[in-house]
Scaffold this motif. Structure first.
Motif, short mmCIF file in Angstrom:
data_model
loop_
_atom_site.label_atom_id
_atom_site.label_comp_id
_atom_site.label_asym_id
_atom_site.label_seq_id
_atom_site.Cartn_x
_atom_site.Cartn_y
_atom_site.Cartn_z
N THR A 148 44.11 35.62 30.75
CA THR A 148 45.14 36.38 31.20
C THR A 148 44.95 37.67 30.95
O THR A 148 44.89 38.78 31.56
N GLN A 201 40.45 34.83 38.52
CA GLN A 201 39.75 36.01 39.40
C GLN A 201 39.64 35.66 40.97
O GLN A 201 39.83 36.69 41.75
N VAL A 207 41.44 39.20 32.56
CA VAL A 207 41.30 39.29 34.07
C VAL A 207 42.60 39.84 34.34
O VAL A 207 42.48 40.83 35.34
N ARG A 208 43.67 40.00 33.73
CA ARG A 208 44.87 40.62 34.27
C ARG A 208 45.35 41.77 33.17
O ARG A 208 46.37 42.32 33.27
N ASP A 216 46.32 39.34 43.09
CA ASP A 216 47.53 39.66 42.06
C ASP A 216 48.95 40.14 43.12
O ASP A 216 50.08 40.50 42.46
#
Lengths: 309, 345, 269
Positions: free
Chosen positions: C93, C163, C96-97, C167
């Motif tokens: 998390t 991925q 990637v975010r 989002d």
């Protein structure tokens, strides 16, 4: 699916940017303590003095590396020459791992290519078929291989039954048995990256080549191979690196007769030798070797990514 | 995920509770593989209520390495050979058994009560004794086998069919007997010759295996195997047409001993276990199973009668002498380590 | 394509090599499976079908040892897989975010470290580590080592999955006044499930399989299935080992089949 660096690619967002320190904390903690610190400690140990019959004395010493690279005769008092023993063991391991890699490539490439050119729906089934054996415990696979290859084992029985041979072929306890074992252990690692690369390959390129009267094999060599090279290189590394430090195949299939890197290191901690600093030094040298290969690979990948646009 | 976590926690709790239950009364034994009958272990547990936790090793050196790599303080007893007892005493990793702590020491035969490797038996009790030589498959080779040439300078039909023990001590001692030089010799010419001889001999060897020493003879994977006498007897009983050799150059005699380790976590139970093994009936069960001699008095009535006439434990009159493996000092050992690496490189 | 008399994609012999490849891959496993049903005590003679070695595994003289080893293996694998999957999910998390940040590459490097270091080196390093800090070897040391090297295996499918999830879902939720925590637990995590389960299964199998590292860090008398099997096969392959192997083979096939179908079920569409 496994091996190589987790890919950092893809677009990322910053939704959880504020929490990222906390999110990363457990991974950092666990890996710093249980992965990085041990390797650092191993580096330290490789520069310590050995304790007779296992253990270390906390005195700085270069003896481990000296033992690895320099030969001072049976009694340690002759002028230093290059020690070929351990370099030889490393070389044999590299050679064995290399042979296993070539074997994997020769069988793995056509397999991967064949799978990637199946109809899209059938591909996952083929991939599934190739990967299932990998999920079986490596130890069990190696033992199965040993059972199959024995002088009085099913393979020889079968070949003699069919009349192909008159007397058993002796395979077990040979270098070839070790290569076969390594090949068998890591073959899916060769097939999967090549498969992924061929699957992405744009076959209109081959069509174009064929339209220009290139023969099939020329097309394969000049057009397809360069395009899927990163996948081939990745596959070779994924087979070569674990083969290099392998321990089970030489021990069970090779008869423990000739040291490979893995068994040499094991012997320093669990076997007769009991020389911890030397085992740590040999491990460091192996690690360095692997890191060099990985760095070369990353560079090559970066280059081909650029070239490929 | 929640359910997954819950069931994980439940399983972990279960595992820990069974672990705790086991932690009550136990003795942790570090033993050779295939060297004690399960029935005897069960008998000990039912007599005393002490559970036996067993871990195994396949060479004296491997056992020592593992103990030094953090094993001390986790095991209670182990079963080293004669020379290894001496090494372990020198290493300071054995506990001393005080007078009177063992009730059955009176059962030890006088010739084993004060051995050179542990004067006064302060740290050990006898377990089994026997010899190490080699066995030859008589279907493959019918010539004379009363010579160490079979291992180190074999006839053509045996070349490439020889399994050696993966144990430096046993290979080196046998090689010294073959060359007629003293063990732990520090004479340069002798050591050079030893190194050269082993290099030459290695070409005739198929494998180094201690734990499959018997199996390779039974399966026919090897025609000659350096082997312990009891293992050879077992191989014969399992159908291999092998003969155990007593070479005229001599052979190795050994005694395995149960030792009390330093910082034993279950010291009292360890002593009970040792006392148990000092009872003639119990140690005879080991002999019946492993086919070795015991070192205790009054075992005869419990022994398998076949043991008395076992060809493996009755050397012919013209056999060479049996010798114990010697412990070399650090400097000499370094040379032997080097020779050993040369053999296996 | 019709203008050419041959298929540009197919090469003669490749199909044959593929089939040969499968034969090589499966032959040893099939042979062991067949021989596990052999009635004979000897591994070289065939005496007809029997289940006696499966019975032997559960009630035979060595059954206690193998049951305990299996228990250890499964407990360690479940705990190690759970912990490493949790750690890997959080880390993924962040990577990637979590936008671009300075330690991102370093984090990725650290996470993939156990994959880059040869197993024997990890084993030696871990042994030295526990020895240097004076930590008694036992189940705990095995568990700790397993958690560390399972992290990258859990991380790979999880980050790949994340991925693949746009989002926009989370953004939509937050537009509707969901907090970031709610967006994470209610939206992202459920969408992540196939990746998380794959990661868990991968970590589970890797832990269950491990021999070399376990062999170096295991404590007195503590055996896992691989070390117990290794100890047994060192003394020769016996029929009961083949029965155990066949059961483990079955288990692996079941698990990888589950993982395969889960990864096929895509709930983002």
């Amino acid at each position: 699916m496994t091996g190589g660096a987790p890919n950092s690619g893809g677009a990322t967002t910053d939704t959880y940017a504020k929490a990222r320190t906390w999110l990363l904390m457990p991974a950092w903690l666990v890996l710093l303590v249980l992965s990085l610190t041990p390797v650092a400690l191993m580096l330290v140990y490789s520069f310590l003095t050995k304790e007779f019959r296992g253990g270390v004395i906390w005195d700085f010493s270069l003896a481990a590396y000296d033992q690895f690279f320099f030969d001072r005769g049976l009694f340690g008092d002759e002028p230093a020459r290059i020690e070929w023993t351990y370099i030889g063991i490393f070389w044999r391991s590299i050679w064995q791992a290399g042979a296993a890699t070539v074997l994997s490539l020769l069988i793995g490439f056509p397999t991967a290519y064949f799978i990637a050119t199946r109809p899209e729906k059938a591909r996952p089934i083929w991939v599934f078929l190739v990967t299932i054996p990998y999920w079986v415990n490596l130890l069990i696979r190696t033992v199965s291989m040993k059972f199959l290859l024995r002088d009085q084992g099913p393979l020889n029985d079968f070949l003699m039954f069919t009349g192909l041979i008159d007397s058993p072929i002796h395979i077990i306890n040979t270098n070839f048995a070790v290569q076969l074992g390594l090949f068998y252990s890591y073959l899916p690692f060769m097939v999967l990256p090549i498969y992924a690369a061929v699957e992405r390959y744009n076959f209109t390129l081959s069509e174009a080549a064929a339209d220009l009267y290139a023969s099939k094999w020329v097309t394969l060599r000049r057009i397809l191979l360069p395009a899927v090279k990163p996948g081939v290189v990745a596959g070779c590394i994924l087979v070569f690196v674990p083969s290099l430090g392998s321990f089970l195949a030489p021990d069970l299939l090779g008869g423990a007769k000739n040291f490979m890197i893995g068994s040499l290191i094991e012997e320093q901690f669990k076997g007769n030798a009991g020389n911890w600093p030397f085992g740590a030094a040999a491990s460091m040298i192996l690690l360095t070797l692997v890191l060099i290969i990985l760095i070369m690979f990353t560079r090559q990948q970066a280059k081909s990514n650029k070239a490929g646009g | 995920m929640k359910n997954l976590l819950k069931s994980t926690a439940a399983i972990a709790a279960l595992a820990l509770s069974t672990g705790a239950a086991m932690a009550q009364e136990k003795v942790v034994v570090y033993h050779w593989f295939e060297y004690i009958p399960q029935e005897l272990v069960d008998k000990f547990t039912s007599q005393t209520g002490i559970e036996v936790v067993m871990d195994t090793y396949d060479s004296n050196e491997g056992m020592l390495a593992s103990l030094k790599a953090g094993g001390i303080g986790t095991y209670d007893v182990s079963v080293p050979g004669d020379y290894m007892v001496e090494i372990m005493i020198n290493e300071g990793i054995l506990d001393t058994i005080a007078d009177g702590e063992l009730a059955n020491t009176g059962n030890i035969l006088p010739e084993w009560a004060d051995p050179s490797f542990d004067p006064g038996r302060q740290h050990s009790i006898p377990y089994q004794w026997g010899s190490t030589s080699f066995a030859v498959n008589r279907d493959v080779y019918s010539g004379a086998i009363d010579t160490t040439d079979i291992l180190f300078n074999p006839p053509a039909e045996l070349s490439g069919k020889i399994n050696m023990l993966d144990s430096q001590g046993e290979v080196m001692a046998m090689a010294a007997l073959h060359m007629g030089i003293p063990q732990c010799s520090s004479d340069r010419d002798q050591l050079k010759a030893l190194n050269a001889m082993l290099q030459e001999a290695k070409g005739n060897w198929a494998s180094f295996n201690s734990d499959t020493a018997k199996e390779v003879l039974v399966s026919g994977d090897a025609a000659v195997g350096q082997i312990y006498d009891g293992f050879s007897a077992k191989a014969r009983e399992e159908g291999a047409n092998v003969e155990y050799a007593f070479p005229k150059q001599g052979y190795i005699v050994w005694m395995d001993n149960v030792v009390l380790l330093k910082d034993a976590p279950n010291r009292a139970n360890a002593l009970k276990f040792m006392d148990f093994l000092l009872e003639p009936e119990n140690i005879a069960a080991v002999s019946n199973y492993a086919r070795y001699g015991s070192g205790l008095k009054d075992v005869a009535e419990f022994l398998d009668p076949a043991l008395a006439t076992l060809p493996e434990s009755n050397p012919p009159a013209d056999a060479g002498a049996g010798v114990f493996i010697k412990v070399c000092d650090e400097q000499t050992q370094a040379v032997y380590d080097k020779i050993w690496t040369n053999v296996k490189k | 394509m019709a203008s050419r008399s041959y298929d540009i994609k197919s090469y003669t012999g490749f199909k044959f090599i593929t089939l040969a490849c499968l034969v090589i891959l499966y032959a040893p496993l099939v042979v062991v499976t067949i021989y596990s049903f052999n009635a004979s005590k000897s591994i070289t003679v065939w005496e007809g079908l029997s289940l006696r070695w499966y019975v032997d595994v559960f009630v035979g003289p060595e059954s206690e040892k193998f049951k305990l080893a299996a228990m250890n293996s499964f407990v360690i694998a479940i705990i190690a897989a759970t912990v490493s999957t949790t750690i890997a999910t959080l880390a993924a998390t962040a990577v990637v975010r979590g936008g671009n940040f300075r330690l991102r590459t370093a984090s990725l490097g650290l996470i993939s470290l156990p994959l880059m270091v040869p197993e024997i080196v990890t084993a030696v390093a871990t042994l030295i580590f526990f020895n240097a800090i004076g930590f008694d070897r036992g189940l705990m040391t095995i568990l700790m080592a397993h958690i560390a090297f399972c992290i990258p295996f859990a991380y790979l499918p999880i980050s790949a999955r994340m991925q693949g999830i746009e989002d926009t879902y989370e953004q939509a939720a937050m537009d509707l006044y969901a907090t970031k925590r709610q967006a994470f637990t209610r939206i992202l995590l459920p969408l992540m499930m196939p990746g998380i389960i794959s990661g868990f299964l991968l970590a589970f199998i890797v832990s269950l399989d491990d021999f070399i590292i376990t062999n170096f860090v295991k404590g007195a008398g503590v055996e896992t299935l691989p070390t117990a099997i290794f100890g047994a096969v060192k003394q020769g392959i016996k029929p009961n080992i083949m029965a155990i192997s066949t059961m483990l083979l079955g288990l692996s096939v079941i698990m990888v089949t589950i993982s395969y179908f889960i990864s096929k079920s895509d709930n983002t569409k």
